[in-house]
Scaffold this motif. Structure first.
Motif, PDB file in Angstrom:
ATOM      1  N   LEU A 317       0.837  -1.197   0.000  1.00  0.00           N
ATOM      2  CA  LEU A 317       0.000   0.000   0.000  1.00  0.00           C
ATOM      3  C   LEU A 317       0.870   1.245   0.000  1.00  0.00           C
ATOM      4  CD1 LEU A 317      -2.811   1.381   0.423  1.00  0.00           C
ATOM      5  CD2 LEU A 317      -2.412   1.121   2.894  1.00  0.00           C
ATOM      6  N   HIS A 318       0.538   2.211  -0.882  1.00  0.00           N
ATOM      7  CA  HIS A 318       1.214   3.507  -0.932  1.00  0.00           C
ATOM      8  C   HIS A 318       0.146   4.589  -0.756  1.00  0.00           C
ATOM      9  CE1 HIS A 318       5.056   2.003  -2.784  1.00  0.00           C
ATOM     10  NE2 HIS A 318       4.242   1.039  -3.161  1.00  0.00           N
ATOM     11  N   LEU A 319       0.246   5.383   0.296  1.00  0.00           N
ATOM     12  CA  LEU A 319      -0.673   6.498   0.515  1.00  0.00           C
ATOM     13  C   LEU A 319       0.061   7.805   0.260  1.00  0.00           C
ATOM     14  CD1 LEU A 319      -2.548   5.304   3.733  1.00  0.00           C
ATOM     15  CD2 LEU A 319      -3.190   4.989   1.334  1.00  0.00           C
ATOM     16  N   TYR A 320      -0.681   8.809  -0.244  1.00  0.00           N
ATOM     17  CA  TYR A 320      -0.062  10.053  -0.704  1.00  0.00           C
ATOM     18  C   TYR A 320      -0.241  11.228   0.242  1.00  0.00           C
ATOM     19  CZ  TYR A 320      -0.272   7.520  -5.195  1.00  0.00           C
ATOM     20  OH  TYR A 320      -0.157   6.595  -6.198  1.00  0.00           O
ATOM     21  N   GLY A 321      -1.006  11.054   1.328  1.00  0.00           N
ATOM     22  CA  GLY A 321      -1.234  12.175   2.236  1.00  0.00           C
ATOM     23  C   GLY A 321      -2.086  13.264   1.623  1.00  0.00           C
ATOM     24  N   LYS A 322      -3.009  12.871   0.749  1.00  0.00           N
ATOM     25  CA  LYS A 322      -3.843  13.845   0.043  1.00  0.00           C
ATOM     26  C   LYS A 322      -5.287  13.801   0.539  1.00  0.00           C
ATOM     27  CE  LYS A 322      -1.405  14.527  -4.287  1.00  0.00           C
ATOM     28  NZ  LYS A 322      -1.567  14.703  -5.740  1.00  0.00           N
ATOM     29  N   THR A 323      -5.928  14.950   0.503  1.00  0.00           N
ATOM     30  CA  THR A 323      -7.330  15.038   0.871  1.00  0.00           C
ATOM     31  C   THR A 323      -8.187  14.483  -0.259  1.00  0.00           C
ATOM     32  OG1 THR A 323      -6.864  17.044   2.138  1.00  0.00           O
ATOM     33  CG2 THR A 323      -9.174  16.600   1.583  1.00  0.00           C
ATOM     34  N   PRO A 324      -9.056  13.511   0.020  1.00  0.00           N
ATOM     35  CA  PRO A 324      -9.871  12.938  -1.054  1.00  0.00           C
ATOM     36  C   PRO A 324     -10.842  13.948  -1.651  1.00  0.00           C
ATOM     37  CG  PRO A 324      -9.872  11.531   0.898  1.00  0.00           C
ATOM     38  CD  PRO A 324      -9.274  12.843   1.308  1.00  0.00           C
ATOM     39  N   ARG A 325     -11.009  13.878  -2.970  1.00  0.00           N
ATOM     40  CA  ARG A 325     -12.074  14.588  -3.660  1.00  0.00           C
ATOM     41  C   ARG A 325     -12.348  13.833  -4.953  1.00  0.00           C
ATOM     42  NH1 ARG A 325      -8.030  19.020  -4.232  1.00  0.00           N
ATOM     43  NH2 ARG A 325      -7.108  18.898  -6.327  1.00  0.00           N
ATOM     44  N   ALA A 326     -13.415  14.196  -5.627  1.00  0.00           N
ATOM     45  CA  ALA A 326     -13.883  13.432  -6.786  1.00  0.00           C
ATOM     46  C   ALA A 326     -12.772  13.272  -7.816  1.00  0.00           C
ATOM     47  CB  ALA A 326     -15.089  14.122  -7.415  1.00  0.00           C
ATOM     48  N   GLY A 327     -12.507  12.022  -8.221  1.00  0.00           N
ATOM     49  CA  GLY A 327     -11.539  11.741  -9.266  1.00  0.00           C
ATOM     50  C   GLY A 327     -10.087  11.887  -8.873  1.00  0.00           C
ATOM     51  N   ARG A 328      -9.813  12.143  -7.593  1.00  0.00           N
ATOM     52  CA  ARG A 328      -8.435  12.371  -7.168  1.00  0.00           C
ATOM     53  C   ARG A 328      -7.775  11.082  -6.689  1.00  0.00           C
ATOM     54  NH1 ARG A 328      -6.094  16.590  -2.527  1.00  0.00           N
ATOM     55  NH2 ARG A 328      -4.386  17.341  -3.820  1.00  0.00           N
ATOM     56  N   LYS A 329      -6.564  10.820  -7.159  1.00  0.00           N
ATOM     57  CA  LYS A 329      -5.801   9.657  -6.713  1.00  0.00           C
ATOM     58  C   LYS A 329      -5.163   9.982  -5.366  1.00  0.00           C
ATOM     59  CE  LYS A 329      -4.714   8.722 -11.552  1.00  0.00           C
ATOM     60  NZ  LYS A 329      -3.688   8.933 -12.591  1.00  0.00           N
ATOM     61  N   VAL A 330      -5.505   9.202  -4.360  1.00  0.00           N
ATOM     62  CA  VAL A 330      -4.975   9.458  -3.019  1.00  0.00           C
ATOM     63  C   VAL A 330      -4.019   8.358  -2.565  1.00  0.00           C
ATOM     64  CG1 VAL A 330      -6.906  10.898  -2.298  1.00  0.00           C
ATOM     65  CG2 VAL A 330      -7.041   8.414  -1.990  1.00  0.00           C
ATOM     66  N   GLY A 331      -3.777   7.401  -3.431  1.00  0.00           N
ATOM     67  CA  GLY A 331      -2.847   6.329  -3.121  1.00  0.00           C
ATOM     68  C   GLY A 331      -2.931   5.255  -4.188  1.00  0.00           C
ATOM     69  N   HIS A 332      -2.141   4.192  -4.004  1.00  0.00           N
ATOM     70  CA  HIS A 332      -2.250   3.048  -4.896  1.00  0.00           C
ATOM     71  C   HIS A 332      -1.824   1.790  -4.168  1.00  0.00           C
ATOM     72  CE1 HIS A 332       2.114   3.877  -5.737  1.00  0.00           C
ATOM     73  NE2 HIS A 332       2.173   2.562  -5.886  1.00  0.00           N
ATOM     74  N   VAL A 333      -2.234   0.658  -4.718  1.00  0.00           N
ATOM     75  CA  VAL A 333      -1.830  -0.655  -4.218  1.00  0.00           C
ATOM     76  C   VAL A 333      -1.169  -1.403  -5.360  1.00  0.00           C
ATOM     77  CG1 VAL A 333      -2.611  -2.900  -3.391  1.00  0.00           C
ATOM     78  CG2 VAL A 333      -3.650  -0.817  -2.487  1.00  0.00           C
ATOM     79  N   THR A 334      -0.025  -2.009  -5.108  1.00  0.00           N
ATOM     80  CA  THR A 334       0.629  -2.873  -6.085  1.00  0.00           C
ATOM     81  C   THR A 334       0.651  -4.297  -5.554  1.00  0.00           C
ATOM     82  OG1 THR A 334       2.034  -1.084  -6.903  1.00  0.00           O
ATOM     83  CG2 THR A 334       2.744  -3.330  -7.377  1.00  0.00           C
ATOM     84  N   ALA A 335       0.309  -5.261  -6.407  1.00  0.00           N
ATOM     85  CA  ALA A 335       0.354  -6.675  -6.052  1.00  0.00           C
ATOM     86  C   ALA A 335       1.243  -7.410  -7.034  1.00  0.00           C
ATOM     87  CB  ALA A 335      -1.056  -7.273  -6.071  1.00  0.00           C
ATOM     88  N   THR A 336       1.950  -8.416  -6.559  1.00  0.00           N
ATOM     89  CA  THR A 336       2.746  -9.286  -7.414  1.00  0.00           C
ATOM     90  C   THR A 336       2.208 -10.705  -7.297  1.00  0.00           C
ATOM     91  OG1 THR A 336       4.359  -9.619  -5.630  1.00  0.00           O
ATOM     92  CG2 THR A 336       4.812  -7.858  -7.209  1.00  0.00           C
TER      93      THR A 336
END
Length: 358
Positions: A317-336
């Motif tokens: 899990l990678h979080l960006y420390g961003k305030t959520p709003r419509a269409g905004r990327k606030v993090g991502h998950v990578t799986a292998t």
């Protein structure tokens, strides 16, 4: 001595560049706007300012080379900085083309690359409908893009203070992205193509391997390399493609680390962030091979408290420390996993645990 690197921008890309800089023991500073979220409060060397010539020139006086996490700096400012002797990687010329979709298409035309039919929009423009309208500068994650079905929908855009172009609507079978990495000496290497999945103009998922048929991977890498060489790019350059009937159409480019390359952190021998810093700093480039199938899923929307998040095996899990709003990327998950499809299932399971409401 390794040069001191200054980054213009303070979002999630800056955040991940900072992590890579720590691993390489590279001194990196950031010029951020007060509204930027991501790196502010996380790194020590952060300057709050704006994108004016005076602000960037003052920031540049404390570093050896400037690089970018976005294309928002005015082109006139970039050229003025170079005239003053500031080292920009990528250059003002590269940034000027990348920040202007019309200039991009003119570049692709010079290289005789297949692109969707397009025209600059004005009140006299006649174009087959339906089509896509895009702002010539600015616009990302679905912003600055309109699906046009009726000619009347183009009229207000033709009178807009913002310039638009129109582009044919293709029956797209898939979308790919290729990341090139170019050294200041002109050496260019590429990561293998990844498949990108879009929803309402926003990238929601990235997979490797892309599993396209025929020689599409090789053609995409060769095309991306030709573009990077023509631009004289330094650092990471992302090239996005449409696949239509087995044919590749170039869509857009971005002269920076890119959302399509986040899975390189876990899945490749060298992440895009490390390789960008290596290129900008004049260090040898790292290998760009993938070591395992992987999928990255963007997190869009309000998140559950991290204290309530139960990690899924083989995911990160990678979080960006961003305030959520419509269409905004606030993090991502990578799986292998053993395949991109299996990795996708894991990444979505993790996504559903952290995004509020699943």
């Amino acid at each position: 001595m390794t040069p001191r690197i200054g980054v213009i921008g303070g979002g999630q890309l800056a955040r991940m560049l900072f992590s890579a800089a720590l691993d390489l023991d590279i001194e990196v500073s950031f010029l951020v706007r007060q509204t930027d979220e991501g790196i502010l409060g996380r790194a020590a060397n952060v300057v709050v300012g704006d994108l004016s010539f005076e602000s960037i020139a003052q920031f540049a006086s404390g570093v050896d080379v400037l690089t970018f996490e976005h294309e928002l700096t005015p082109v006139t400012t970039l050229h003025a900085l170079e005239e003053r002797g500031v080292c920009l990687r990528p250059s003002a010329k590269t940034m000027e083309v990348a920040a202007n979709k019309l200039a991009q298409r003119e570049l692709f035309g010079r290289l005789k690359l297949p692109i969707p039919r397009f025209a600059k929009l004005n009140r006299d423009t006649v174009f087959d409908l339906p089509c896509i309208a895009k702002t010539i500068s600015g616009g990302y994650d679905g912003r600055g893009v309109r699906w046009i079905n009726e000619a009347t929908e183009l009229e207000p855009l033709a009178d807009d203070s913002v310039e638009w172009l129109v582009e044919e609507l293709l029956e797209v079978e898939g979308e790919l992205a290729v990341l090139t990495v170019s050294s200041a000496d002109g050496d260019i290497t590429t990561y293998p193509p990844v498949r990108t999945i879009q929803r309402e103009g926003i990238c929601v998922e990235v997979q490797w391997p892309a599993t396209m048929t025929g020689d599409i991977d090789e053609r995409a890498q060769a095309t991306a390399t030709a573009i990077a060489r023509e631009l004289g790019a330094v650092g990471v350059l992302a090239v996005e493609f449409f696949v239509v009937g087995g044919k590749l159409y170039v869509n857009e480019i971005a002269p920076r680390v890119h959302n399509s390359g986040h899975l390189t952190i876990e899945a490749a021998s060298t992440s895009q962030f490390e390789n960008h810093l290596r290129a900008v700093a004049g260090l040898p480039l790292g290998p760009t091979n993938f070591n395992t199938p992987a999928t990255m899923v963007n997190l869009i929307g309000p998140l559950n408290p991290i204290a309530d998040y139960q990690a899924v095996p083989d995911t990160r899990l990678h979080l960006y420390g961003k305030t959520p709003r419509a269409g905004r990327k606030v993090g991502h998950v990578t799986a292998t996993a053993t395949s991109a499809a299996a990795a996708s299932q894991l990444a979505h399971r993790a996504r559903d645990r952290i995004v509020s409401g699943g």
